[in-house]
Design a protein around this motif. Structure first.
Motif, PDB file in Angstrom:
ATOM      1  N   VAL A  50    -100.501  68.006  25.912  1.00 28.64           N
ATOM      2  CA  VAL A  50    -101.409  68.841  26.699  1.00 28.64           C
ATOM      3  C   VAL A  50    -101.854  68.002  27.895  1.00 28.64           C
ATOM      4  O   VAL A  50    -101.642  66.793  27.911  1.00 28.64           O
ATOM      5  CB  VAL A  50    -102.647  69.264  25.876  1.00 28.64           C
ATOM      6  N   TRP A  61    -105.897  74.772  30.401  1.00 26.60           N
ATOM      7  CA  TRP A  61    -105.726  75.854  29.432  1.00 26.60           C
ATOM      8  C   TRP A  61    -104.454  76.660  29.669  1.00 26.60           C
ATOM      9  O   TRP A  61    -103.772  77.056  28.735  1.00 26.60           O
ATOM     10  CB  TRP A  61    -106.940  76.779  29.443  1.00 26.60           C
ATOM     11  N   THR A  75    -101.827  65.781  21.419  1.00 24.85           N
ATOM     12  CA  THR A  75    -102.924  66.326  20.619  1.00 24.85           C
ATOM     13  C   THR A  75    -103.022  65.656  19.261  1.00 24.85           C
ATOM     14  O   THR A  75    -104.115  65.408  18.758  1.00 24.85           O
ATOM     15  CB  THR A  75    -102.749  67.844  20.440  1.00 24.85           C
ATOM     16  N   LEU A 116    -107.822  71.474  19.895  1.00 24.57           N
ATOM     17  CA  LEU A 116    -106.633  72.172  20.375  1.00 24.57           C
ATOM     18  C   LEU A 116    -105.605  72.433  19.277  1.00 24.57           C
ATOM     19  O   LEU A 116    -105.501  71.685  18.301  1.00 24.57           O
ATOM     20  CB  LEU A 116    -105.996  71.380  21.519  1.00 24.57           C
ATOM     21  N   ALA A 156    -106.844  79.661  21.296  1.00 26.25           N
ATOM     22  CA  ALA A 156    -106.900  78.938  22.571  1.00 26.25           C
ATOM     23  C   ALA A 156    -107.660  79.712  23.645  1.00 26.25           C
ATOM     24  O   ALA A 156    -108.457  79.144  24.392  1.00 26.25           O
ATOM     25  CB  ALA A 156    -105.485  78.610  23.042  1.00 26.25           C
ATOM     26  N   LEU A 208    -101.542  74.924  28.144  1.00 23.59           N
ATOM     27  CA  LEU A 208    -101.550  75.041  26.684  1.00 23.59           C
ATOM     28  C   LEU A 208    -101.067  76.429  26.264  1.00 23.59           C
ATOM     29  O   LEU A 208    -100.211  76.568  25.386  1.00 23.59           O
ATOM     30  CB  LEU A 208    -102.952  74.782  26.130  1.00 23.59           C
ATOM     31  N   LYS A 218    -110.939  78.478  25.650  1.00 25.09           N
ATOM     32  CA  LYS A 218    -110.909  78.424  27.121  1.00 25.09           C
ATOM     33  C   LYS A 218    -112.161  79.095  27.689  1.00 25.09           C
ATOM     34  O   LYS A 218    -112.863  78.517  28.530  1.00 25.09           O
ATOM     35  CB  LYS A 218    -109.657  79.132  27.643  1.00 25.09           C
ATOM     36  N   VAL A 260    -109.493  70.391  29.946  1.00 25.81           N
ATOM     37  CA  VAL A 260    -108.204  70.839  29.424  1.00 25.81           C
ATOM     38  C   VAL A 260    -107.532  71.813  30.383  1.00 25.81           C
ATOM     39  O   VAL A 260    -108.172  72.709  30.929  1.00 25.81           O
ATOM     40  CB  VAL A 260    -108.403  71.532  28.043  1.00 25.81           C
TER      41      VAL A 260
END
Lengths: 278, 463
Positions: free
Chosen positions: A228, A251, A237, A212, A191, A254, A195, A249
């Motif tokens: 998310v 991040w 997701t 993701l 992740a 997440l 990002k 997104v």
């Protein structure tokens, strides 16, 4: 069903397995995933479909042994069967003739981005690939990625192979030098890597697709474990993704949600290591 | 003239102080003596009103008479001719709003405990090893049933009993649907569910697990390529509703579906013996007041929460849960914060929920649902300290089933358009029943729909 037909060690904690699953193989497409259980008491975990063979009826998974379940999976041998295997799940990659695309794979994410790069190449795109890992040992599937790329940049964090760089560096250079040429970017990996790849391309306005990897339970849209926030909206997701616009997104959310069970994961791993003798 | 016995026979149950520490069944059931004593209370009315109250029209006085006479095989035969899964229904049906509500005794006395008697007979049948009826010769027709929940299992069993070849496609790794993942073991033991499913398999029904229709196969493919003559959709309403308020994605906020699936299906209460974890801290709020909310609250207690609150925007009277489940929850120490609605969640610096801003509600005029509309009282905001939240405000059908199902129409709520009597959808050779059609309802109404569809499919297959 769900028998392990082949097993390979790709890197110190990275393994490949070929699983017999004819009905899943028949339908599998790039970008999709499966949810497996190793044993009856096991948890359900998602794994990207790294490859599939419709004639042979097999699915290839590549996984990193980071916790109890993946370690347990790594101890299974050819001939063993998985307790369950569900797929193909998620929306397939939107493959079209975009023009020139960049595919970035980080660590075990290289195996996940491979089918996407291949599909994009088959659709007539010019594929520029960037693959990276912490060191030479952990760099997997370079030959496979080379075979589907028009250009490839290989890097390692410590410089033990290829260029000494994080994948974001060559990506930034591509953006600075050739942004007008590049139609779309895919970034698949941990992740934090996705990002930073997204943050790298954002100022250049190049659409960046990420895949993701939140925690999942059922994988068919019934629990919301994998939720998310994308563009301020809550998405699942497993049924809305797994691919999303990386620039939209959240991040931090997440990353926070990936840490919910850190204590339990540690405990389970310790118990498992004790059981198999460290 | 039969003598009226005003009060029900007491059914043994686990004490609250004990049962909040285990997931064992709370209601312990009758033995033969207690069952016969309860069966004596039935007046054997000449015009029984109870049958009308039953969604599957069980001959209630008929099976109760057999229990009174001690003829349990006879009781099973009568029960199972209308209801394939009596051990389950006896436990989870809301009898108090169905058969027992219209029992002749109900007006002045306590109604006959029809559900408890059904459970007694169902359990006896499972214990002896359910007897498989003689099956007719195979018709050569094949039916695909989607979903191994109450609707699908019932439809499949009825079709198998008519000689058709049935395959159930189940998305999860265990059959049962809500019976397995939704309803906790202390209300519905999983051994009971498994035994009932074994019965369905013994009728010749094939159950394919880990098979997600819409992904693995589509309905179009089942009909056009896989050679099925008919399809029944029983996929339920599994897409959880969220409140849509700020902070709802903080760590520690679960949908009831996720919470219950981890606990019931994945057996998280046995972690680390079972690998799936669940995290319940000490101050739990469950938003909602249906059976799912009660189940969630009672599971949270058993997982060690110090305080569990039901937070509901209407009042006691409007709570949709079964009276018995509300009563059990209260006995176990669940606190009820009624006429209260959350408007925002707050988190700590690690992204974990730590509090909930709520507003007090008052009841206004009835809304579309016929229930009084909850109206926020201005200026009544207050903060409630919580570290775990379970959102149990309902679910809608998941859209996966519609992929590759040409001509299958859905309503604006996402449910499948289907005829109430026959289950026929707008797509040829496709039927549907249960929550996928009605939205969230009950196990028994899903079973009734499964039965009606099976009857219509059978008629269709015979030409």
């Amino acid at each position: 069903m769900y028998e392990i037909l082949a097993k390979e060690s790709l890197a110190p904690v990275t393994k490949l397995m070929v699983i017999s699953a004819p009905e899943v193989a028949r339908k599998a497409k790039a970008g999709q995933f499966v949810i497996i259980r190793v044993v009856e008491e096991g948890e359900r975990i998602p794994l990207t479909i790294a490859d599939y063979d419709r004639e042979e009826g097999t699915i290839t998974i590549v996984f990193q042994e980071v916790g109890k379940t993946t370690m347990h999976l790594g101890t299974l041998e050819v001939g063993d069967r998985l307790a369950s295997f569900t797929g193909p799940l998620g929306n397939p990659t939107e493959v079209e003739h975009y023009g020139t695309v960049v595919c970035v794979g980080g660590g075990v994410g290289i195996a996940a981005v491979y089918p996407i790069a291949r599909a994009l190449k088959e659709a007539g795109n010019r594929v520029i690939s960037i693959i990276g890992a912490r060191n030479k040992e952990l760099l997997i599937w370079e030959d496979r990625m080379r075979s589907v790329s028009d250009e490839i940049i290989v890097c390692t964090d410590d410089g033990s192979y290829g260029r000494k760089a994080l994948v974001t560096e060559p990506l930034k250079e591509l953006m600075e030098e050739r942004a007008e040429e590049i139609d779309r970017v895919w970034a698949v990996g941990p992740a934090i890597m996705m990002k930073f790849c997204s943050l790298t391309t954002k100022p250049f306005g190049v659409k960046t697709i990420v895949s993701l990897n939140p925690i999942m339970v059922d994988g068919t849209g019934m629990c919301g474990s994998c939720r998310v926030e994308v563009g301020g909206e809550t998405k699942f997701t497993c049924v809305d993704g797994p691919e999303f616009d990386g620039h939209q997104v959240d991040w931090d959310l997440l990353l926070a949600r990936l840490r919910i069970y850190v204590e339990e994961e540690k405990r389970a791993l310790e118990l498992f290591k004790q059981k198999v003798g460290g | 003239m039969a003598k009226v016995i005003p009060k029900r026979v007491e059914m043994p149950r686990q004490k609250p102080e004990e049962r909040i520490h285990n997931f064992n069944e709370v209601a312990l059931g009758f033995d033969m003596e207690l069952a016969r004593a309860e069966a004596e209370r039935c007046l054997q009315c000449k015009k029984p009103t109870c049958i009308e109250g039953c969604p599957v029209r069980i001959d209630i006085p008929g099976f109760i008479l057999k229990v009174r006479e001690g003829d349990l095989p006879g009781a099973v035969e009568i029960l199972k001719s209308a209801n394939n899964l009596p051990a389950i229904c006896g436990r989870v049906c809301p009898q108090e709003t169905q058969c027992e509500a219209v029992c002749a005794l109900a007006k002045k006395y306590e109604p006959v405990a029809i559900g408890r008697l059904e459970r007694f007979v169902g359990d006896w049948d499972l214990a002896r090893g359910a007897v498989i009826p003689e099956l007719p010769p195979p018709t050569g027709k094949r039916v695909a049933v989607i979903g191994a929940g109450p609707a699908g299992l019932t439809c499949a069993a009825d079709l198998a009993r008519k000689g058709h070849s049935v395959t159930i496609f189940e998305a999860l790794h265990a059959p049962g649907g809500v019976l397995m993942y939704g309803i906790p073991a202390f209300r519905l033991p999983k051994e009971v569910v498994q035994a009932e499913i074994e019965y369905v398999k013994k009728l010749g029904v094939e159950i394919k697990l880990n098979s997600v229709i819409g992904k693995l196969f589509t309905i179009d493919e089942l009909l056009e390529e896989q050679g099925y003559d008919a399809v029944f959709i029983g996929t339920g309403a599994g897409l959880p509703r969220f409140l849509g308020i700020p902070g709802e994605n903080l760590n520690g906020i679960y949908s009831a579906n996720e919470f219950l699936t981890r606990v019931n299906l994945m057996k998280a209460y046995k972690f680390p013996e079972y690998d799936t974890p669940i995290k319940v801290k000490s101050k739990v709020a469950v938003i909602g007041a249906g059976n799912v909310a009660m189940d969630s609250a009672r599971c949270a207690l058993r997982l060690g929460a110090k305080e569990v609150k039901i937070v509901y925007r209407r009042s006691r009277k409007e709570m949709p849960a079964r009276a018995e489940e509300i009563h059990h929850a209260e006995e176990e120490g669940v606190i009820f914060e009624l006429l209260t609605n959350p408007v925002q969640f707050y988190g700590d610096d690690k992204g974990w929920v730590k509090g909930m801003r709520c507003v007090r509600m008052r009841l206004g005029e009835p809304d579309k649902s016929g229930r009084p509309r909850p109206i926020p009282i201005e200026g009544s905001e207050f903060d409630m300290e919580v570290d775990t939240v379970i959102v149990a405000i309902g679910a809608r059908p998941r859209p996966l089933i519609f992929e590759g199902a040409t001509g299958l129409e859905r309503t604006k709520w996402g449910t499948v358009v289907a005829d109430e009597e026959t289950g026929r959808t707008t797509k040829e050779r496709v039927w549907a029943g249960g929550d996928i059609v009605t939205g969230e309802a009950t196990v028994i109404s899903a079973m009734g729909a499964g039965k009606r569809a099976a009857a219509d499919i059978d008629r269709f297959l015979r030409g």
